[in-house]
Design a protein around this motif. Structure first.
Motif, PDB file in Angstrom:
ATOM      1  N   ASP A 471       0.862  -1.179   0.000  1.00  0.00           N
ATOM      2  CA  ASP A 471       0.000   0.000   0.000  1.00  0.00           C
ATOM      3  C   ASP A 471       0.904   1.237   0.000  1.00  0.00           C
ATOM      4  N   THR A 472       0.933   1.971  -1.096  1.00  0.00           N
ATOM      5  CA  THR A 472       1.837   3.117  -1.218  1.00  0.00           C
ATOM      6  C   THR A 472       1.125   4.450  -1.034  1.00  0.00           C
ATOM      7  N   SER A 473      -0.072   4.423  -0.473  1.00  0.00           N
ATOM      8  CA  SER A 473      -0.747   5.690  -0.168  1.00  0.00           C
ATOM      9  C   SER A 473       0.028   6.408   0.927  1.00  0.00           C
ATOM     10  N   ALA A 474      -0.100   7.729   0.971  1.00  0.00           N
ATOM     11  CA  ALA A 474       0.616   8.516   1.979  1.00  0.00           C
ATOM     12  C   ALA A 474       0.229   8.078   3.388  1.00  0.00           C
ATOM     13  N   ALA A 475      -1.056   7.787   3.591  1.00  0.00           N
ATOM     14  CA  ALA A 475      -1.518   7.372   4.926  1.00  0.00           C
ATOM     15  C   ALA A 475      -0.872   6.065   5.348  1.00  0.00           C
ATOM     16  N   LEU A 543      13.136  -1.585  -2.659  1.00  0.00           N
ATOM     17  CA  LEU A 543      12.194  -2.714  -2.634  1.00  0.00           C
ATOM     18  C   LEU A 543      12.971  -3.998  -2.402  1.00  0.00           C
ATOM     19  N   VAL A 544      12.689  -4.616  -1.257  1.00  0.00           N
ATOM     20  CA  VAL A 544      13.398  -5.839  -0.872  1.00  0.00           C
ATOM     21  C   VAL A 544      12.431  -7.012  -0.995  1.00  0.00           C
ATOM     22  N   ASP A 545      12.766  -7.973  -1.848  1.00  0.00           N
ATOM     23  CA  ASP A 545      11.896  -9.140  -2.041  1.00  0.00           C
ATOM     24  C   ASP A 545      11.653  -9.864  -0.723  1.00  0.00           C
ATOM     25  N   GLY A 546      10.370 -10.106  -0.441  1.00  0.00           N
ATOM     26  CA  GLY A 546      10.027 -10.867   0.759  1.00  0.00           C
ATOM     27  C   GLY A 546      10.091 -10.075   2.043  1.00  0.00           C
ATOM     28  N   ASP A 547      10.314  -8.792   1.984  1.00  0.00           N
ATOM     29  CA  ASP A 547      10.401  -7.970   3.203  1.00  0.00           C
ATOM     30  C   ASP A 547       9.565  -6.705   3.003  1.00  0.00           C
ATOM     31  N   ALA A 548       8.256  -6.877   3.144  1.00  0.00           N
ATOM     32  CA  ALA A 548       7.330  -5.770   2.912  1.00  0.00           C
ATOM     33  C   ALA A 548       7.529  -4.636   3.912  1.00  0.00           C
ATOM     34  N   ALA A 549       7.879  -4.991   5.162  1.00  0.00           N
ATOM     35  CA  ALA A 549       8.033  -3.962   6.202  1.00  0.00           C
ATOM     36  C   ALA A 549       9.186  -3.015   5.879  1.00  0.00           C
ATOM     37  N   THR A 550      10.337  -3.585   5.507  1.00  0.00           N
ATOM     38  CA  THR A 550      11.481  -2.744   5.148  1.00  0.00           C
ATOM     39  C   THR A 550      11.204  -1.964   3.884  1.00  0.00           C
ATOM     40  N   SER A 551      10.576  -2.628   2.915  1.00  0.00           N
ATOM     41  CA  SER A 551      10.233  -1.941   1.666  1.00  0.00           C
ATOM     42  C   SER A 551       9.315  -0.753   1.933  1.00  0.00           C
ATOM     43  N   SER A 552       8.327  -0.922   2.793  1.00  0.00           N
ATOM     44  CA  SER A 552       7.399   0.164   3.114  1.00  0.00           C
ATOM     45  C   SER A 552       8.122   1.335   3.768  1.00  0.00           C
ATOM     46  N   ALA A 553       9.046   1.031   4.687  1.00  0.00           N
ATOM     47  CA  ALA A 553       9.790   2.094   5.359  1.00  0.00           C
ATOM     48  C   ALA A 553      10.637   2.882   4.364  1.00  0.00           C
ATOM     49  N   ARG A 554      11.289   2.172   3.454  1.00  0.00           N
ATOM     50  CA  ARG A 554      12.127   2.854   2.472  1.00  0.00           C
ATOM     51  C   ARG A 554      11.291   3.616   1.443  1.00  0.00           C
ATOM     52  N   LEU A 555      10.153   3.064   1.091  1.00  0.00           N
ATOM     53  CA  LEU A 555       9.262   3.792   0.186  1.00  0.00           C
ATOM     54  C   LEU A 555       8.719   5.047   0.860  1.00  0.00           C
ATOM     55  N   ALA A 556       8.498   4.973   2.169  1.00  0.00           N
ATOM     56  CA  ALA A 556       8.048   6.163   2.905  1.00  0.00           C
ATOM     57  C   ALA A 556       9.109   7.259   2.821  1.00  0.00           C
ATOM     58  N   LEU A 557      10.380   6.874   2.970  1.00  0.00           N
ATOM     59  CA  LEU A 557      11.480   7.836   2.853  1.00  0.00           C
ATOM     60  C   LEU A 557      11.510   8.439   1.454  1.00  0.00           C
ATOM     61  N   ALA A 558      11.384   7.583   0.439  1.00  0.00           N
ATOM     62  CA  ALA A 558      11.392   8.075  -0.938  1.00  0.00           C
ATOM     63  C   ALA A 558      10.201   8.994  -1.207  1.00  0.00           C
ATOM     64  N   ALA A 559       9.025   8.608  -0.709  1.00  0.00           N
ATOM     65  CA  ALA A 559       7.825   9.419  -0.920  1.00  0.00           C
ATOM     66  C   ALA A 559       7.962  10.792  -0.273  1.00  0.00           C
ATOM     67  N   ALA A 560       8.623  10.838   0.885  1.00  0.00           N
ATOM     68  CA  ALA A 560       8.844  12.125   1.551  1.00  0.00           C
ATOM     69  C   ALA A 560       9.757  13.012   0.710  1.00  0.00           C
ATOM     70  N   VAL A 561      10.730  12.404   0.049  1.00  0.00           N
ATOM     71  CA  VAL A 561      11.596  13.164  -0.861  1.00  0.00           C
ATOM     72  C   VAL A 561      10.762  13.783  -1.979  1.00  0.00           C
ATOM     73  N   ALA A 562       9.856  12.990  -2.550  1.00  0.00           N
ATOM     74  CA  ALA A 562       9.001  13.501  -3.625  1.00  0.00           C
ATOM     75  C   ALA A 562       8.102  14.632  -3.135  1.00  0.00           C
ATOM     76  N   VAL A 563       7.612  14.511  -1.919  1.00  0.00           N
ATOM     77  CA  VAL A 563       6.766  15.552  -1.342  1.00  0.00           C
ATOM     78  C   VAL A 563       7.521  16.877  -1.283  1.00  0.00           C
ATOM     79  N   VAL A 564       8.755  16.833  -0.803  1.00  0.00           N
ATOM     80  CA  VAL A 564       9.544  18.062  -0.665  1.00  0.00           C
ATOM     81  C   VAL A 564       9.918  18.616  -2.041  1.00  0.00           C
TER      82      VAL A 564
END
Length: 580
Positions: A471-475, A543-564
């Motif tokens: 789920d890549t929504s901001a929320a 994006l780490v295969d088989g590790d959704a939690a880490t992938s989500s955290a890193r995508l959150a960091l990337a998404a914050a970059v896009a926001v700024v």
């Protein structure tokens, strides 16, 4: 929202506690206490000068103040360590989780991340472009237009009530020249071969004006003397040029709130009212000026004139406002125009001038200071020259303009977004080389591409994450487990994000929108480096295969970059791209 402001608040609270405990005397002025990044990043995350600035008024050794303050700050869970250096500088290291928490703040606020109430709704007038209405805008106007509009956007983001204003210089002899030039095009439209003599405007842009005049008047003006047609053609041609200028500005993404006519000051008593205000303050007198620099008394004819005592407000010499023949100088309507701004209730004024107006700054500041009784500050920003290059050669003049490269020439070559960003890649008072080829180049050396590419890369990552079932929504991303982050490159990127609100306030405070362009390039560079790290170390991929939690955290960091990036580009008037 501003982490540096939060830690400064903590420092001030700790100092207040020291006063209460008797470690510091009461009544200390804390206004010069600051919390900033240290000059050397190896010293820590933040540094405060509190001990150094309070030592003398507190009659304490700076080291003693620093030691006591360090002990109190270390008790706060946000502070990992507080170390005293040298005579009393205090370096702080923060809990990494605090830096990463910026990700959540950015995702929750979206492109409003960093928006502040620093301006507290103060009314600011930003006057920029203000070209003579005698033809299309040229490349020098382009830089002033981009700078002024970006500055207005920045101040709005910082909580000011901003008015974008254009001063129409339609009161001088240049509009008579415009009318005569339009008349030549009118004669041409009626089938006559015409010759543009020196002092007229030969650009093709007046051809449609001449044709429109021919449609309106037929051949009725062909044999008419100038005094019959000059007033009408002056008004007709000026309106046509203003329509052209508005269209040029719109092509660049600039919309003015106010167009103010210089002509409206003449014959209406408004110039007289402004000078009467100065006269009531003892600042208008009859006198004779000294010869200008470079002129000997023998070369100078002294004449009694009506003068404004501008030296009383910081100018080098007093300035004439009325000539010896009783006519106004060019400075008089400018005084009246700024008097109008003051009476409209603005709390501060900003004028954006071209580089050739440097000698005008002191007299204009003196006038505003006198008119407002030092209540309204005027900041004058000078924009330096732009040199254009294409295929390694200087870009040639525009036939349409006749003598210069137009704003439309530039925008048609590279687009409004590229034009705007490139114009902000140098400080306004530094010369700028605009290379069309480099502006379109897809490389790190092209800051426009590099920043836009970072935003597009993030969007690509988010699409791939969604395809992988995340789920890549901001929320959703703001609820990610950020404890999964911890690599030094991830921390560095989070720290860069956290510096955004502070950067915005500093840029607004100093009226320097170029700082945003610089910051966005640095942020993009940090992001691209982290992306590249994943190629070298697969475990550090977003994006780490088989590790959704880490992938989500890193995508959150990337998404914050896009926001700024999106928020910063929005302030600069540039549209972020999602695909490249």
């Amino acid at each position: 929202m501003n982490l540096f402001a939060d830690i400064k608040t903590l420092v001030l609270q700790s100092l207040d506690a020291m006063v209460t405990a008797g470690d510091l005397p009461e009544g200390l002025d804390m206004s010069n206490v600051s919390v900033e990044p240290p000059r050397d990043a190896s010293h820590g995350d933040m540094a405060t000068n509190a001990a150094m600035v309070l030592a003398k008024p507190a009659a304490r050794k700076p080291r003693d103040i620093a030691d006591a303050l360090a002990s109190r700050l270390a008790e706060d869970p946000r502070v990992a360590s507080a170390d005293v250096a040298g005579p009393g500088f205090l370096n702080l290291r923060l809990d990494p989780a605090l830096w990463f928490s910026t990700i959540v703040t950015a995702l929750d606020h979206g492109t409003d991340f960093g928006r502040s109430d620093m301006g507290k709704g103060q009314k600011v007038n930003v006057e920029f472009v203000s070209a003579n209405p005698t033809g299309p805008l040229h490349v020098g106007h382009t830089r002033g237009a981009v700078f002024g509009d970006a500055l207005a956007g920045l101040l709005d983001f910082a909580g000011y009530d901003v008015t974008r204003e254009y001063y129409i210089n339609d009161g001088g002899a240049q509009v008579d020249v415009l009318a005569r030039s339009a008349y030549l095009r009118y004669r041409e439209a009626n089938g006559e071969a015409v010759e543009f003599v020196d002092g007229t405007y030969p650009g093709d842009y007046l051809i449609p004006v001449g044709q429109a005049l021919a449609e309106k008047y037929g051949d009725s003006l062909m044999d008419a003397p100038e005094d019959v047609w000059l007033d009408d053609l002056r008004s007709f041609a000026t309106d046509a040029m203003l329509d052209l200028i508005r269209a040029d500005l719109k092509a660049l993404g600039v919309e003015m709130d106010v167009f103010f006519s210089e002509k409206s000051l003449y014959g209406t008593g408004r110039i007289e009212a402004a000078l009467e205000d100065l006269d009531s303050k003892g600042l208008i007198y009859e006198g004779v000026l000294e010869p200008p620099k470079g002129k000997t008394p023998e070369d100078w004819e002294a004449r009694e004139q009506t003068l404004f005592r501008s030296t009383a407000h910081g100018d080098d010499v007093d300035r004439p406002v009325k000539k010896s023949d009783g006519s106004w100088t060019y400075f008089a309507p400018d005084i009246a125009y700024h008097y109008d701004k003051v009476t409209r209730g603005f709390d501060s004024l900003i004028d954006v001038f071209g580089a050739d107006h440097g000698g005008y700054v002191k007299r204009m500041k003196a006038a505003v200071a006198a008119l407002s009784d030092d209540r309204v500050p005027l900041d004058v920003k000078l924009t330096q020259l732009v040199k254009l290059y294409k295929n390694g050669e200087p870009f040639k003049m525009s036939k349409r303009a006749g003598t210069f490269v137009t704003l439309r020439d530039v925008v048609d070559q590279v687009g409004a977004d590229v034009t705007r960003f490139v114009m902000l890649t140098r400080k306004n008072d530094a010369p700028l080389d605009f290379d069309f080829d480099k502006a379109m180049e897809q490389s790190k050396d092209n800051p426009v591409f590099y920043v836009q590419y970072a935003h597009a890369r993030v969007q690509s990552l988010l699409r791939r994450g969604a395809e992988a079932g995340i789920d890549t929504s901001a929320a959703a991303l703001s609820a990610a487990d950020l404890s999964r982050l911890g690599h030094p490159a991830e921390l560095a990127l989070a720290q860069k994000l956290a510096s955004w609100p502070r950067l915005l306030e500093l840029a607004a405070q100093h009226h320097e929108p170029h700082r945003i362009a610089f910051y966005l390039y640095e942020l993009a560079s940090e992001f691209h480096s982290l992306q590249h790290l994943g190629k070298l170390e697969p475990a550090q991929r977003f994006l780490v295969d088989g590790d959704a939690a880490t992938s989500s955290a890193r995508l959150a960091l990337a998404a914050a970059v896009a926001v700024v990036i999106a928020g910063g580009l929005g302030i600069l008037g540039v549209t972020p791209v999602n695909e490249m």
